[in-house]
Design a protein around this motif. Structure first.
Motif, mmCIF file in Angstrom:
data_model
loop_
_atom_site.group_PDB
_atom_site.id
_atom_site.type_symbol
_atom_site.label_atom_id
_atom_site.label_comp_id
_atom_site.label_asym_id
_atom_site.label_seq_id
_atom_site.Cartn_x
_atom_site.Cartn_y
_atom_site.Cartn_z
ATOM 1 N N ARG A 135 0.835 -1.209 0.000
ATOM 2 C CA ARG A 135 0.000 0.000 0.000
ATOM 3 C C ARG A 135 0.868 1.257 0.000
ATOM 4 N NH1 ARG A 135 -5.411 -0.516 1.016
ATOM 5 N NH2 ARG A 135 -6.146 -2.560 1.724
ATOM 6 N N LEU A 136 1.931 1.240 0.801
ATOM 7 C CA LEU A 136 2.780 2.429 0.899
ATOM 8 C C LEU A 136 3.461 2.722 -0.434
ATOM 9 C CD1 LEU A 136 4.922 3.512 3.848
ATOM 10 C CD2 LEU A 136 6.002 3.405 1.608
ATOM 11 N N PHE A 137 4.020 1.711 -1.097
ATOM 12 C CA PHE A 137 4.722 1.970 -2.352
ATOM 13 C C PHE A 137 3.757 2.118 -3.525
ATOM 14 C CE2 PHE A 137 8.296 0.670 0.232
ATOM 15 C CZ PHE A 137 9.252 1.595 -0.162
ATOM 16 N N ASN A 138 2.595 1.485 -3.465
ATOM 17 C CA ASN A 138 1.557 1.827 -4.446
ATOM 18 C C ASN A 138 1.181 3.296 -4.312
ATOM 19 O OD1 ASN A 138 1.434 -0.708 -5.549
ATOM 20 N ND2 ASN A 138 -0.544 -1.263 -4.665
ATOM 21 N N GLN B 123 -5.994 8.674 3.213
ATOM 22 C CA GLN B 123 -6.462 7.295 3.282
ATOM 23 C C GLN B 123 -5.300 6.292 3.224
ATOM 24 O OE1 GLN B 123 -9.532 5.983 3.895
ATOM 25 N NE2 GLN B 123 -10.030 8.126 4.386
ATOM 26 N N CYS B 124 -4.298 6.612 2.426
ATOM 27 C CA CYS B 124 -3.123 5.750 2.341
ATOM 28 C C CYS B 124 -2.397 5.716 3.689
ATOM 29 C CB CYS B 124 -2.182 6.245 1.247
ATOM 30 S SG CYS B 124 -0.712 5.223 1.007
ATOM 31 N N PRO C 15 0.163 11.111 8.319
ATOM 32 C CA PRO C 15 0.084 11.595 6.938
ATOM 33 C C PRO C 15 1.129 12.652 6.609
ATOM 34 C CG PRO C 15 -1.834 12.311 8.209
ATOM 35 C CD PRO C 15 -1.128 11.305 9.035
ATOM 36 N N HIS C 16 1.508 13.487 7.609
ATOM 37 C CA HIS C 16 2.550 14.484 7.348
ATOM 38 C C HIS C 16 3.892 13.819 7.073
ATOM 39 C CE1 HIS C 16 -0.541 16.690 9.682
ATOM 40 N NE2 HIS C 16 -0.235 17.687 8.853
ATOM 41 N N GLU D 80 6.014 13.826 3.587
ATOM 42 C CA GLU D 80 7.431 14.214 3.564
ATOM 43 C C GLU D 80 8.261 13.190 2.806
ATOM 44 O OE1 GLU D 80 11.181 15.109 6.616
ATOM 45 O OE2 GLU D 80 9.154 14.873 7.418
ATOM 46 N N PHE D 81 7.993 11.911 3.058
ATOM 47 C CA PHE D 81 8.729 10.860 2.348
ATOM 48 C C PHE D 81 8.431 10.905 0.858
ATOM 49 C CE2 PHE D 81 8.342 6.327 0.807
ATOM 50 C CZ PHE D 81 9.675 6.208 0.447
#
Length: 933
Positions: free
Chosen positions: A236-239, A282-283, A291-292, A296-297
């Motif tokens: 989910r994070l890399f999508n 949502q991610c 989310p902040h 940033e990433f």
């Protein structure tokens, strides 16, 4: 032939032998120098490009692990009906192995036998094992313990690139402006590479480091940003990153259009459900991160061209591990950040020769030389080169399904080489059941007593590190020589020779190798055989007729001869140009934008998120994560011998968030049972400070040889990734319950004690003594009973023995010391509570020739007499510096930084893996000072 057991310099001279470390995939160069006393000094090889002379604490302690205690020195066969093992000749053992395999193949077919091998094997060993099974037995039932750690990377590389290729090199870590560490506690698991990152960050403070890991580990101490994502949410994070990059135009359009395919499908899968564009909030919610921080990433990745994304077991060891790998690669393909200096996806391998095993087809679904088992053209090519009677036509059984097949009786013989599956496999009690039912279990090993060898019918003594000779390949595709500097002990033989001897006895030609150099040459020639890479084809003389393009080739290393092989310098494949032992290698790949798929394009892979196969519930509300600790390796058969490595983490633990512990009814220091639907184990509760709510962590190393009930593999669920077959070691639903005992204790003794009446124990190696942590459920009763029990523990039946004891019945405390000629022989400390005296200073008394009066008083009082006598638990294993010593120096000398501690005490001055702990002690000591003010 029998060899002397004494350890000495194999070359007969005092010159240092240049070899390679046998631990992680960094592949550090090592120099071994003989000492006059017969031992060896181990140092880093300044000329090796993987480490430039640096060694981590495990590598530095290799000299403590080459003794012959516990070694398997002679072939053994078990008496019928599970009887005792007896020594036999090599001829008898080899005939029994070959005859047993031959009979089973003839009666039940080739798929009724299997080999289970290891990333501890050298490439030459791996090559002949694969050749035997796939080219002569005719079955692909050969798999490796690398299946458990890196097969998701293999599958991800093959899907994206058309071949199992790591495109980057270690130098890229230093050239990058952003290093992303995903599912990798690099500081502990690959400390030499971590220190390279630390040094370049010190030199270039603008370089950024992001750590993505559910746990706050030692690696996070130097990170600019830590994303503590929820377990299993990497895809989910890399999508989300892929969608963010696409939405913000961070795309290398020319590269995507000209050199890739599948982008639209991958983006659609990544953006599924997002009708109005990417929803970062949502991610972040799905990944359980702020989310902040996520924004940033994503922004940092989007605006930084030179990005290296490092991933390891936290990505691979998952039921969606292959998709995790491809979701990372997708982001590099979208931005064109591959094939150039300072950028690319980078898989850090876990074992010293996991890569070499992949090159020779050591996995059940691959062929040698990066050829494909399911491709008829590839099979024909290999069969012609080998002159083999047959080549396996379908994939064999992967590790977990292999042991299922053994239990079901479909596989009737298994030959295990250099690995300990009864400890390392998931649902490892199933591996016990399988081996107990197996008709023929053969084990090639260097250690006689392991959890797995208890089930073996035939044991074959193999050479270990320092004794065997061949090549290994590290994480950056660098081939290095592992050279012998010790004689073969007892009757031990190289694995390749044992395999060839069995193959010939089975009636197979093609195994007449006289040396490991001849095997390496055949391996190199196969890599260039009909390889459609133009230079490789020219070297092999095959042209392009009927060939297969693959990046893997060692054409430049063909025909080295004995001298060239002996002097081979570390080199990265592909090695295309022929220049003998000095052939130039290739630092990074894909600079020409050509990939190994038939159309030359890389593939985006659609990776829709999938939930873990088993989710926590009311019965098993917590998620178990497993992994390594800093100073131990695998199942401790090597590192467990070292006193230096024993002091940092002395027993299995379960790391928990304090609030979870409260809900489970346990507290720090308690013993707890960790259980799942598959099994259970017992560990000591600790609050490491890095665990999120809902997750627990248990290390993988402890086993039945060093602890009463600490195999975490028995707890791990056996679900696997559907593509790679790699097990899910990072996400097992568990429950934690207090393990009730009536007393706690520990013993220190010069001999192994008798453990009658002990419910829980863990063995810790010392320099002059062996230590056992103890606990029992049976009340030991009054003084007389406790004294009798303690004497029986050590086998002291002499009524006149110098036996000192102390008891506080109200507090439930008992202490006893046994002296012989004023020299401490044994001691035991018991208490109704887990709080007990410090062990380190007590262990130091065993180095004294006699105890003086102050020592005697100190032993029974449970504390040293005199300031500074107790150094505390080990923090810096490289220099043996304890916690109390460090804290005292911080207070008394006003030390403010880790560098000042290093200058004062040396702690942190070698591998640097203890530096995060030094920083924590600085904070803890200052807080203690403020609280006391």
């Amino acid at each position: 032939m029998s060899f002397p057991i004494a350890i000495s310099n194999a070359s007969g001279s005092g010159k240092a032998v240049r070899t390679t470390c046998p631990y992680c995939g960094v592949g550090c160069g090592v120099r071994a120098s003989a000492r006059p006393d017969g031992g060896h000094d181990i140092a880093g090889d300044e000329r090796h490009p993987a480490n430039f002379g640096r060694l981590c604490v495990k590598g530095s302690a290799l000299g403590e692990t080459i003794g012959l205690d516990g070694r398997l020195l002679h072939p053994k066969m078990r008496e019928p009906a599970g009887g005792a093992l007896r020594d036999v000749s090599w001829d008898e053992a080899l005939d029994a192995v070959a005859g047993g395999l031959r009979r089973i193949v003839d009666e039940h077919g080739p798929d009724a036998v299997a080999l289970y091998v290891s990333g501890q094997l050298l490439t030459e060993d791996y090559y002949v094992a694969n050749k035997l099974m796939k080219g002569y037995v005719g079955s692909a039932n050969i798999d490796t313990n690398s299946r458990l750690c890196m097969s998701s990377s293999v599958a991800g590389h093959k899907r994206a690139f058309g071949e199992d290729i790591v495109p980057v090199c270690y130098e890229d870590l230093e050239l990058a402006d952003l290093v992303v560490l995903v599912g990798s506690n690099t500081a502990w698991c690959h400390p030499i590479l971590f220190q390279r990152i630390v040094k370049i960050k010190e030199a270039r403070p603008d370089m950024k480091v992001v750590v993505i890991d559910p746990r706050y580990t030692a690696t996070c101490e130097m990170a600019d940003l830590h994303l503590p994502l929820g377990a299993g949410t990497d895809v989910r994070l890399f999508n989300g990153l892929l969608s963010f990059l696409a939405e913000h135009g961070a795309i290398d359009t020319q590269f995507v259009d000209s050199h890739t395919s599948g982008y639209a499908e991958a983006l659609a899968a990544a953006s599924a459900g997002a009708a109005t564009g990417f929803d970062l909030v949502q991610c972040a919610k799905a990944c359980k991160v702020d989310p902040h921080d996520l924004l940033e990433f994503y922004r940092l990745f989007a605006r930084t061209e030179r990005v290296v994304t490092v991933y390891s077991q936290g990505v691979n060891q998952s039921s969606s591990g292959t998709d995790k790998v491809n979701s990372i690669i997708n982001c590099h393909l979208l931005t064109g950040r591959i094939g150039k200096p300072g950028m690319g996806p980078f898989s850090f391998t876990g074992q010293p020769n996991a890569m070499g095993g992949r090159e020779v087809g050591g996995l059940a679904n691959t062929l040698a030389a990066h050829l494909e088992l399911d491709n008829a053209r590839h099979r024909e090519l290999v069969q012609q080169f080998w002159g083999a009677p047959v080549v396996a036509s379908r994939a064999g059984l992967k590790a977990v399904e292999l042991f299922d097949a053994i239990e079901q009786g479909r596989v009737k013989a298994v030959w295990i080489m250099g690995t300990n599956p009864v400890v390392s496999l998931p649902d490892s009690d199933q591996a016990k059941r399988a081996l107990a039912r197996c008709e023929l279990v053969v084990s090639s090993d260097i250690v006689e007593s392991t959890d797995t060898n208890a089930f073996a019918h035939i044991l074959l003594p193999a050479l270990g590190w320092g004794e065997k000779d061949g090549t290994v390949t590290n994480s950056e595709r660098r081939i290095s020589r592992q050279r012998a500097f010790l004689p073969a002990p007892g009757e031990a033989r190289p694995d390749w020779q044992i395999i060839c001897d069995v193959a010939r006895r089975m009636g197979y030609a093609g195994f007449g190798f006289a040396s490991q150099q001849e095997i390496f040459d055949e391996h190199a020639r196969l890599s260039a055989w009909r390889n459609e890479d133009s230079e490789a084809a020219a070297q092999s003389g095959e042209g392009h007729s009927g060939g297969v393009h693959r990046a893997f080739n060692l054409a430049g290393l063909v025909g080295l001869g004995s001298d060239g092989y002996a002097s081979l310098q570390p080199v990265q494949w592909p090695v295309r140009a022929s220049a003998g032992a000095a052939a130039p290698g290739t630092a990074r790949l894909f600079d020409d934008r050509r990939f190994s798929h038939a159309d030359g394009r890389a593939r985006f892979i659609a990776t829709p998120p999938r939930a873990p196969a088993h989710a926590p519930d009311d019965d098993y509300p917590l998620t178990l994560n497993t992994g390594r600790v800093r100073d131990q390796w695998h199942t401790m058969t090597r590192t467990g011998k070292s006193e230096k490595l024993a002091g940092h983490v002395t027993e299995a633990f379960v790391d928990m968030h304090p609030q979870d512990a409260l809900l489970c009814g346990v507290r720090e220091g308690d013993l707890a049972r960790v259980s799942s639907r598959w099994g259970a184990m017992v560990a000591r509760v600790q609050y490491g400070g890095g665990m999120p709510r809902g997750s627990v962590f248990v290390p993988i190393h402890w086993n039945d040889q060093v602890a009463s009930d600490a195999r975490v593999g028995a707890v791990v669920n056996p679900v696997v990734d559907p593509v790679s077959g790699e097990p899910e070691f990072k996400h097992t639903p568990v429950r934690i319950d207090k393990f009730h005992v009536a007393w706690h204790g520990f013993s220190l003794s010069r001999r192994v004690p008798r453990l009658d009446g002990v419910t829980y124990w863990t063995r810790v190696q010392g320099k002059q003594c062996v230590r056992y942590e103890l606990a029992g459920r049976t009340t030991l009763g009054e003084r007389g009973e406790r004294g009798a029990w303690a004497r029986a523990l050590f086998g002291v039946d002499d009524a006149q023995a110098d036996w000192l004891e102390y008891e506080d019945r109200a507090a439930g405390i008992y202490r006893a010391v046994h002296l012989v000629d004023d020299r401490i022989e044994n001691c035991v400390f018991l208490s109704a509570r887990p709080e007990l005296p410090a062990r380190e200073w007590l262990a130091s008394l065993f180095a004294k020739d006699r105890l003086d009066e102050a020592d005697r008083i100190g032993v029974l009082s449970g504390q040293p007499i005199g300031k500074g006598a107790d150094t505390g638990p080990t923090v810096c294993s490289c220099f043996g510096v304890g916690r109390n010593t460090i804290c005292t120096a911080i207070r008394d000398q006003g030390l403010k930084t880790a560098a000042e501690i290093t200058a004062c005490l040396k702690a942190g001055g070698n591998c640097g893996s203890c530096v995060p702990e030094l920083k924590k002690l600085l904070i803890d000591t200052e807080l203690a000072r403020l609280n006391a003010a």
